[in-house]
Motif scaffolding. Structure first.
Motif, PDB file in Angstrom:
ATOM      1  N   HIS A   1       0.823  -1.213   0.000  1.00 26.70           N
ATOM      2  CA  HIS A   1       0.000   0.000   0.000  1.00 26.70           C
ATOM      3  C   HIS A   1       0.854   1.258   0.000  1.00 26.70           C
ATOM      4  CE1 HIS A   1      -0.272   0.238   4.739  1.00 26.70           C
ATOM      5  NE2 HIS A   1       0.956   0.001   4.329  1.00 26.70           N
TER       6      HIS A   1
ATOM      7  N   THR B   1      -0.542  -1.325  -7.518  1.00 25.00           N
ATOM      8  CA  THR B   1      -1.364  -2.435  -7.049  1.00 25.00           C
ATOM      9  C   THR B   1      -2.528  -2.657  -8.007  1.00 25.00           C
ATOM     10  OG1 THR B   1      -0.829  -1.796  -4.787  1.00 25.00           O
ATOM     11  CG2 THR B   1      -2.671  -3.321  -5.085  1.00 25.00           C
ATOM     12  N   PRO B   2      -2.733  -3.886  -8.500  1.00 23.59           N
ATOM     13  CA  PRO B   2      -3.883  -4.144  -9.375  1.00 23.59           C
ATOM     14  C   PRO B   2      -5.190  -3.750  -8.696  1.00 23.59           C
ATOM     15  CG  PRO B   2      -2.377  -6.012  -9.374  1.00 23.59           C
ATOM     16  CD  PRO B   2      -1.895  -5.074  -8.308  1.00 23.59           C
ATOM     17  N   GLU B   3      -6.100  -3.176  -9.466  1.00 27.08           N
ATOM     18  CA  GLU B   3      -7.347  -2.663  -8.906  1.00 27.08           C
ATOM     19  C   GLU B   3      -8.128  -3.738  -8.158  1.00 27.08           C
ATOM     20  OE1 GLU B   3     -11.338  -0.185 -10.319  1.00 27.08           O
ATOM     21  OE2 GLU B   3      -9.692  -0.545 -11.726  1.00 27.08           O
TER      22      GLU B   3
ATOM     23  N   GLN C   1      -6.754  -3.998  -4.471  1.00 29.40           N
ATOM     24  CA  GLN C   1      -6.451  -2.808  -3.677  1.00 29.40           C
ATOM     25  C   GLN C   1      -7.159  -2.861  -2.333  1.00 29.40           C
ATOM     26  OE1 GLN C   1      -7.311   0.683  -6.012  1.00 29.40           O
ATOM     27  NE2 GLN C   1      -5.765   0.183  -7.552  1.00 29.40           N
TER      28      GLN C   1
ATOM     29  N   ASP D   1      -1.340   4.692   0.368  1.00 27.84           N
ATOM     30  CA  ASP D   1      -2.548   4.767  -0.453  1.00 27.84           C
ATOM     31  C   ASP D   1      -3.612   3.865   0.165  1.00 27.84           C
ATOM     32  OD1 ASP D   1      -1.667   6.516  -2.439  1.00 27.84           O
ATOM     33  OD2 ASP D   1      -0.811   4.907  -3.647  1.00 27.84           O
TER      34      ASP D   1
ATOM     35  N   ALA E   1      -7.502   2.475   0.213  1.00 28.17           N
ATOM     36  CA  ALA E   1      -8.486   2.257  -0.847  1.00 28.17           C
ATOM     37  C   ALA E   1      -9.917   2.477  -0.388  1.00 28.17           C
ATOM     38  CB  ALA E   1      -8.341   0.830  -1.397  1.00 28.17           C
TER      39      ALA E   1
ATOM     40  N   TYR F   1      -8.234   9.842  -4.225  1.00 23.19           N
ATOM     41  CA  TYR F   1      -7.437   8.646  -3.991  1.00 23.19           C
ATOM     42  C   TYR F   1      -6.050   8.846  -4.620  1.00 23.19           C
ATOM     43  CZ  TYR F   1     -11.860   6.310  -2.886  1.00 23.19           C
ATOM     44  OH  TYR F   1     -13.067   5.964  -2.327  1.00 23.19           O
ATOM     45  N   LYS F   2      -5.063   8.207  -4.012  1.00 19.19           N
ATOM     46  CA  LYS F   2      -3.726   8.072  -4.609  1.00 19.19           C
ATOM     47  C   LYS F   2      -3.045   9.410  -4.898  1.00 19.19           C
ATOM     48  CE  LYS F   2      -4.383   3.438  -6.422  1.00 19.19           C
ATOM     49  NZ  LYS F   2      -4.207   2.515  -7.537  1.00 19.19           N
TER      50      LYS F   2
END
Length: 355
Positions: free
Chosen positions: A32, A38-40, A43, A248, A250, A339-340
């Motif tokens: 994280h 990271t693949p969706e 997450q 990050d 989610a 996000y992110k």
């Protein structure tokens, strides 16, 4: 399932590995950490949860024999252990998820049916880590740094954890003191003399409670918030960005970290105790603003508030609260949650603010 082994982080440059709660160009990243791809589909908020999601979906990327991490903490350890013990990990999935949340974000929720057991396991790791090895961040001052030193911790806990997972009470002598401290603090922050004031628009929660408590108790009342102002009797204060804004997550969008340099300058104009307000850089895992903050090592700052001296300020509590709220109100004006956030974006927002 794929049979895997743990390798030191230094070996990743020579052989591909699943990299947990860390980053490396030769790794399959299950992390994280801000900016990791990271693949969706997997997450999540903690690295351990990302690992568990990947195991649940049996991602083809998991067909790598080596596993590693560049530091030891509870979230990273749970993720590594889960990859080495996938069937047992999925059997205990929710318990492991709770461990990672308590260990990384310090958000204990005793309403969760497995939180009590997770707390025992987290405190067992804490106790053994301190008794047998070194405290978090102490490797900063050692000749051999964390990425190399943490291998001894992983080797020990990977060997012992399965037994304690099966029967935490077998090691009660190790965890009972810290668990008792957490539960006493948890009780205190839910008493009527603890007051919470929430400012969801700026992600701030003010906790006014008589005395410092363990982080797992203090942050139990801060879920969904990223900035905590703790106000204790005797005009003792600490302001902190939680780790939730270093990574990050989610589950919800967040606001970026804002340098506390201007706030510290304003508080120093008001302060006449003879002490100075100081602040940590926004890139620290949990930046603190407090009186005489520069006196703390990273290890001391990571420890619970009960383990460090918090100095008396000359600033009345109402004035202090107003200054903090007005600072963040102004700082976040025109900034939307998302996000992110990248570190580049965060640093650009803070350019010229001090630190």
């Amino acid at each position: 399932m794929q049979k895997r082994k743990f390798i030191p982080f230094s070996e990743v440059k020579h052989q591909k590995a699943i990299v947990v709660d860390s980053a490396h160009p030769n790794g399959v990243l299950l992390s994280h950490w801000r900016g990791t791809p990271t693949p969706e589909a997997i997450q999540d908020d903690t690295s351990a949860a990302i690992v568990l999601n990947a195991l649940r979906l049996n991602l083809p990327e998991l067909g790598v024999a080596n596993v590693t991490a560049n530091h030891f903490d509870i979230d990273g350890f749970v993720g590594v252990w889960a990859l080495l013990n996938p069937e047992l990990a999925l059997e205990n999935e929710e318990l492991l998820r709770q461990m990672a949340i308590i260990g990384d974000f310090r958000e204990l929720d005793l309403n969760h049916p497995l939180a009590g057991e997770a707390l025992k396991l987290v405190c067992w790791i804490n106790a053994k880590e301190r008794a047998l090895f070194y405290k978090p961040f102490e490797a900063d001052t050692m000749e051999e740094k964390e990425a190399a030193q943490c291998v001894q911790k992983f080797n020990y806990f990977l060997r012992e954890f399965g037994t304690v997972l099966g029967n935490p009470d077998w090691e009660k002598g190790a965890w009972e003191d810290e668990v008792a401290s957490v539960l006493l603090g948890y009780r205190d922050v839910y008493k009527p003399d603890t007051m919470l004031t929430r400012y969801p628009e700026i992600g701030l929660v003010i906790v006014e409670t008589p005395h410092p408590v363990h982080y797992y108790a203090l942050f139990s009342r801060t879920q969904g918030f990223d900035i905590v102002l703790s106000c204790y009797q005797g005009n003792k204060y600490e302001l902190e960005y939680k780790y939730t804004t270093w990574v990050d997550i989610a589950s919800r969008p967040t606001l970026p970290r804002i340098s506390m340099a201007p706030l510290a300058a304003r508080l120093n104009e008001l302060e006449n105790s003879g002490r100075r307000w100081t602040f940590d850089a926004i890139t620290e895992t949990g930046p603190l603003l407090r009186l005489q903050g520069e006196d703390l090592t990273r290890t001391e700052a990571y420890e619970s508030p009960t383990e460090r001296e918090i100095y008396t300020s000359s600033i009345p509590v109402q004035v202090l609260k107003e200054q903090v709220v007005s600072f963040f109100d102004a700082s976040y004006k025109g900034i939307e949650r998302k996000y992110k956030w990248t570190w580049k974006e965060v640093k650009e927002l803070n350019s010229g603010s001090g630190k």
